[in-house]
Design an enzyme around this catalytic site. Structure first.
Site, PDB file in Angstrom:
ATOM      1  N   PRO A  56      63.205  42.196  53.501  1.00 44.00           N
ATOM      2  CA  PRO A  56      63.859  43.812  53.506  1.00 44.00           C
ATOM      3  C   PRO A  56      64.590  44.316  54.784  1.00 44.00           C
ATOM      4  O   PRO A  56      65.356  45.360  54.385  1.00 44.00           O
ATOM      5  CB  PRO A  56      62.734  44.490  53.432  1.00 44.00           C
ATOM      6  CG  PRO A  56      61.395  43.857  54.011  1.00 44.00           C
ATOM      7  CD  PRO A  56      61.894  42.476  53.905  1.00 44.00           C
ATOM      8  N   LYS A  80      68.510  45.079  50.883  1.00 45.48           N
ATOM      9  CA  LYS A  80      69.592  44.465  49.913  1.00 45.48           C
ATOM     10  C   LYS A  80      68.571  43.997  48.617  1.00 45.48           C
ATOM     11  O   LYS A  80      69.361  43.884  47.570  1.00 45.48           O
ATOM     12  CB  LYS A  80      70.072  43.144  50.425  1.00 45.48           C
ATOM     13  CG  LYS A  80      71.115  43.484  51.494  1.00 45.48           C
ATOM     14  CD  LYS A  80      72.453  44.007  50.724  1.00 45.48           C
ATOM     15  CE  LYS A  80      73.185  44.793  51.644  1.00 45.48           C
ATOM     16  NZ  LYS A  80      73.275  46.172  51.527  1.00 45.48           N
ATOM     17  N   TYR A 135      76.208  46.181  54.744  1.00 38.10           N
ATOM     18  CA  TYR A 135      75.128  47.350  54.913  1.00 38.10           C
ATOM     19  C   TYR A 135      75.454  48.152  53.532  1.00 38.10           C
ATOM     20  O   TYR A 135      74.648  48.522  52.878  1.00 38.10           O
ATOM     21  CB  TYR A 135      74.774  47.908  56.327  1.00 38.10           C
ATOM     22  CG  TYR A 135      73.496  48.641  56.114  1.00 38.10           C
ATOM     23  CD1 TYR A 135      72.574  47.807  56.637  1.00 38.10           C
ATOM     24  CD2 TYR A 135      73.521  49.801  55.760  1.00 38.10           C
ATOM     25  CE1 TYR A 135      71.091  48.851  56.504  1.00 38.10           C
ATOM     26  CE2 TYR A 135      72.303  50.598  55.733  1.00 38.10           C
ATOM     27  CZ  TYR A 135      71.231  50.011  56.173  1.00 38.10           C
ATOM     28  OH  TYR A 135      70.106  50.758  56.213  1.00 38.10           O
TER      29      TYR A 135
HETATM   30  P1  FAD Z   1      59.926  44.461  40.644  1.00 34.27           P
HETATM   31  O1  FAD Z   1      60.058  45.917  41.209  1.00 34.27           O
HETATM   32  O2  FAD Z   1      59.076  43.632  41.138  1.00 34.27           O
HETATM   33  O3  FAD Z   1      59.543  44.908  38.891  1.00 34.27           O
HETATM   34  C1  FAD Z   1      59.073  43.844  38.230  1.00 34.27           C
HETATM   35  C2  FAD Z   1      58.142  44.457  37.198  1.00 34.27           C
HETATM   36  O4  FAD Z   1      57.748  43.520  36.336  1.00 34.27           O
HETATM   37  C3  FAD Z   1      56.843  45.024  37.681  1.00 34.27           C
HETATM   38  O5  FAD Z   1      56.877  46.207  37.212  1.00 34.27           O
HETATM   39  C4  FAD Z   1      55.658  44.183  37.069  1.00 34.27           C
HETATM   40  O6  FAD Z   1      54.743  45.045  37.210  1.00 34.27           O
HETATM   41  C5  FAD Z   1      56.287  43.539  35.935  1.00 34.27           C
HETATM   42  N1  FAD Z   1      55.820  42.451  35.510  1.00 34.27           N
HETATM   43  C6  FAD Z   1      55.344  41.301  36.375  1.00 34.27           C
HETATM   44  N2  FAD Z   1      54.882  40.344  35.911  1.00 34.27           N
HETATM   45  C7  FAD Z   1      54.792  40.688  34.277  1.00 34.27           C
HETATM   46  C8  FAD Z   1      54.654  39.992  33.279  1.00 34.27           C
HETATM   47  N3  FAD Z   1      54.115  38.805  33.429  1.00 34.27           N
HETATM   48  N4  FAD Z   1      54.673  40.697  32.029  1.00 34.27           N
HETATM   49  C9  FAD Z   1      55.316  41.905  31.944  1.00 34.27           C
HETATM   50  N5  FAD Z   1      55.554  42.604  33.111  1.00 34.27           N
HETATM   51  C10 FAD Z   1      55.563  41.739  34.271  1.00 34.27           C
HETATM   52  N6  FAD Z   1      65.518  46.923  48.481  1.00 34.27           N
HETATM   53  C11 FAD Z   1      66.546  47.516  48.634  1.00 34.27           C
HETATM   54  O7  FAD Z   1      67.469  47.385  47.986  1.00 34.27           O
HETATM   55  N7  FAD Z   1      66.542  48.437  49.682  1.00 34.27           N
HETATM   56  C12 FAD Z   1      65.505  48.635  50.338  1.00 34.27           C
HETATM   57  O8  FAD Z   1      65.601  49.744  51.140  1.00 34.27           O
HETATM   58  C13 FAD Z   1      64.292  47.811  50.349  1.00 34.27           C
HETATM   59  N8  FAD Z   1      63.224  48.082  50.907  1.00 34.27           N
HETATM   60  C14 FAD Z   1      62.002  47.333  50.749  1.00 34.27           C
HETATM   61  C15 FAD Z   1      60.993  47.798  51.537  1.00 34.27           C
HETATM   62  C16 FAD Z   1      59.868  46.899  51.016  1.00 34.27           C
HETATM   63  C17 FAD Z   1      58.668  46.915  51.953  1.00 34.27           C
HETATM   64  C18 FAD Z   1      59.691  46.093  49.978  1.00 34.27           C
HETATM   65  C19 FAD Z   1      58.750  45.184  49.852  1.00 34.27           C
HETATM   66  C20 FAD Z   1      60.820  45.732  49.489  1.00 34.27           C
HETATM   67  C21 FAD Z   1      61.954  46.503  49.579  1.00 34.27           C
HETATM   68  N9  FAD Z   1      63.253  46.338  48.799  1.00 34.27           N
HETATM   69  C22 FAD Z   1      64.337  46.969  49.222  1.00 34.27           C
HETATM   70  C23 FAD Z   1      63.233  45.412  47.559  1.00 34.27           C
HETATM   71  C24 FAD Z   1      62.956  45.987  46.383  1.00 34.27           C
HETATM   72  O9  FAD Z   1      61.885  46.721  46.223  1.00 34.27           O
HETATM   73  C25 FAD Z   1      62.958  44.740  45.319  1.00 34.27           C
HETATM   74  O10 FAD Z   1      64.090  44.078  45.149  1.00 34.27           O
HETATM   75  C26 FAD Z   1      62.806  45.624  43.830  1.00 34.27           C
HETATM   76  O11 FAD Z   1      61.606  46.206  43.498  1.00 34.27           O
HETATM   77  C27 FAD Z   1      63.145  44.600  42.633  1.00 34.27           C
HETATM   78  O12 FAD Z   1      63.100  45.085  41.330  1.00 34.27           O
HETATM   79  P2  FAD Z   1      62.873  44.360  40.058  1.00 34.27           P
HETATM   80  O13 FAD Z   1      62.682  45.233  38.837  1.00 34.27           O
HETATM   81  O14 FAD Z   1      63.754  43.031  40.013  1.00 34.27           O
HETATM   82  O15 FAD Z   1      61.584  43.940  40.415  1.00 34.27           O
HETATM   83  C1  DHB Z   2      63.612  50.884  54.009  1.00 39.62           C
HETATM   84  C2  DHB Z   2      63.322  49.686  53.611  1.00 39.62           C
HETATM   85  C3  DHB Z   2      64.212  48.779  54.107  1.00 39.62           C
HETATM   86  O1  DHB Z   2      63.914  47.334  53.778  1.00 39.62           O
HETATM   87  C4  DHB Z   2      65.273  49.123  54.873  1.00 39.62           C
HETATM   88  O2  DHB Z   2      66.118  48.033  55.543  1.00 39.62           O
HETATM   89  C5  DHB Z   2      65.517  50.336  55.120  1.00 39.62           C
HETATM   90  C6  DHB Z   2      64.542  51.216  54.649  1.00 39.62           C
HETATM   91  C7  DHB Z   2      62.696  51.994  53.558  1.00 39.62           C
HETATM   92  O3  DHB Z   2      61.745  51.592  52.823  1.00 39.62           O
HETATM   93  O4  DHB Z   2      62.804  53.266  53.858  1.00 39.62           O
END
Ligand code: FAD
Ligand code: DHB
Length: 390
Positions: free
Chosen positions: A293, A297, A385
């Protein structure tokens, strides 16, 4: 049941794609494993690129984001007791990022789906994409005792890293690229004013730390911890004591702390599967790739996938042209790999790698000193960024 596009996963990728397709008159159904409350309970991303914000507006769900999201023109890098500001706006052509939580954005997308009468089926169990190599794919799932079949033209896997869609791709037709890290991020959310109006990314010999925020009254803090640690190892008191040690004194001294309202450990991983399509199954977002993270991105790269895919589906349904669908994987992966590179680079710049020796430590210090002294290096960081174009 029948629809044009069957979407597996009701996280940000699935909901945004669903909303964008609906706005263009393309019928779709979202199948989500969990309840809406569960999805909204996950505290994750906080930083949105302009491209993401643009898509939210295009999906007609950008009003609250535009009202409540905070425009950030820069961020700070803390190292050896000092702060160094990266002026995003000045180093790019006026570009900025938006601080708006993934929880809020997901809520807006759900409300958008409700307002347009979109179909999102929650608690869909045993979801399985089938016959993806044929012209008539379908999805089977269970809801309570009822077994349901959803026929569709295309299936999109937006079900995150642990979802079922990627597992459906035949092993001999895909290539996986992966890097795992020996540490994770312990994140804490508190109802306290943020310690800084801009994000602070801190490099310290004890490990990385990040001060982020959600609003004027809500702070989000992270520290690097060994993967073997769990939230039970970290009382709020221990967390803030460690966080303070990793920040410059002038920052620690003004930090207001309070009880955590959420605490979780996220492992760090870099991963890409190629290609992002097989037959009539397409992957988007975390289902196809994961980044550590550090560069914020993950969600933003999911947004560029959704952009390319929704555009390709519009070309198919409205203009009868399959060229964009055929090139989806290639187009998406070109940008995905740039985000992988940047996230890996920023992770390597700021974390402590216990397994590495003095040589790597010196390289890291040199990289930071180069960044402080070179406008070209700072401009490259800023350009990535705020987000490369899509
Ligand atoms: P997900 O959010 O994982 O959604 C997938 C969905 O599919 C979920 O709701 C799940 O329940 C569902 N699902 C799973 N399996 C099944 C199944 N078999 N059948 C039906 N449904 C299912 N990204 C950024 O761009 N900026 C940030 O600042 C940032 N900070 C982050 C901080 C942390 C601590 C973390 C952990 C991640 C961060 N990310 C950040 C990454 C971002 O959260 C993810 O990239 C994003 O959630 C991806 O979205 P998605 O919809 O692809 O997947
Ligand atoms: C947050 C998460 C990130 O991964 C980052 O680079 C900046 C901010 C956040 O959760 O606020």
């Amino acid at each position: 049941m029948r629809t044009q596009v069957g979407i597996i996963g009701g996280g940000p990728s699935g909901l945004l794609l669903s909303q964008l397709l609906h706005v263009r008159g393309i019928d779709n159904v979202v199948l989500e494993k969990h309840s809406r409350e569960h999805v909204l309970g996950r505290i994750r991303a906080g930083v949105l690129e302009r491209g993401f914000a643009r898509l939210m507006r295009e999906a007609q769900v950008g009003d609250r984001m535009d009202r409540e999201g905070q425009v950030h023109e820069g961020f700070q890098i803390a190292c050896n007791g000092t702060l160094d500001r990266i002026d995003l706006k000045g180093l790019t052509r006026g570009d900025t990022v938006l601080v708006y939580g993934q929880t809020e954005l997901t809520r807006d997308l759900y409300e958008g789906r409700d307002a347009l009468g979109g179909t999102v089926i929650h608690r869909a169990e045993e979801v399985e994409p089938r016959d993806i190599e044929t012209q008539a794919p379908y999805i089977t799932f269970r809801r309570g005792c009822e077994a349901i079949r959803l026929d569709c033209d295309y299936i999109v896997g937006c079900d995150g890293f642990h979802g079922v869609s990627r597992q459906t791709l035949p092993k001999h037709r895909v290539r996986e690229f992966e890097r795992v890290y020996s540490f994770g991020w312990l994140g804490v959310l508190t109802q306290t004013p943020p310690v800084s109006s801009e994000l602070i990314y801190a490099r310290h010999e004890r490990g990385f730390a990040l001060c982020s925020l959600r609003s004027a009254a809500l702070s989000r803090y992270y520290i690097q911890v060994p993967l073997t640690d769990s939230v039970d190892d970290w009382t709020d008191e221990r967390f803030f004591e460690e966080l303070r040690r990793r920040l410059p004194d002038q920052v620690s001294a003004t930090m207001v702390t309070g009880p955590s309202i959420e605490k979780s450990v996220a492992p760090l991983r870099s991963y890409v599967v190629e290609p992002m399509r097989h037959g009539r199954l397409f992957l988007a977002g975390d289902a196809a790739h994961i980044v550590p993270p550090t560069g914020a991105k993950g969600l933003n790269t999911a947004a560029s996938d959704v952009h390319y895919l929704h555009e390709a589906l519009v070309h198919h349904y409205i203009h009868g042209d399959d060229g964009c669908l055929d090139h989806y994987s290639e187009r998406a992966l070109a940008r995905v790999w740039k985000a992988q590179r940047f996230s890996w680079w920023m992770t390597a710049l700021l974390h402590r790698f216990p397994e590495r020796g003095d040589y790597d430590q010196r390289l890291q210090e040199t990289e930071l000193s180069y960044l402080r002294s070179s406008d070209v290096a700072r401009a490259s960081l800023a350009e990535n960024y705020v987000g490369l174009p899509f």
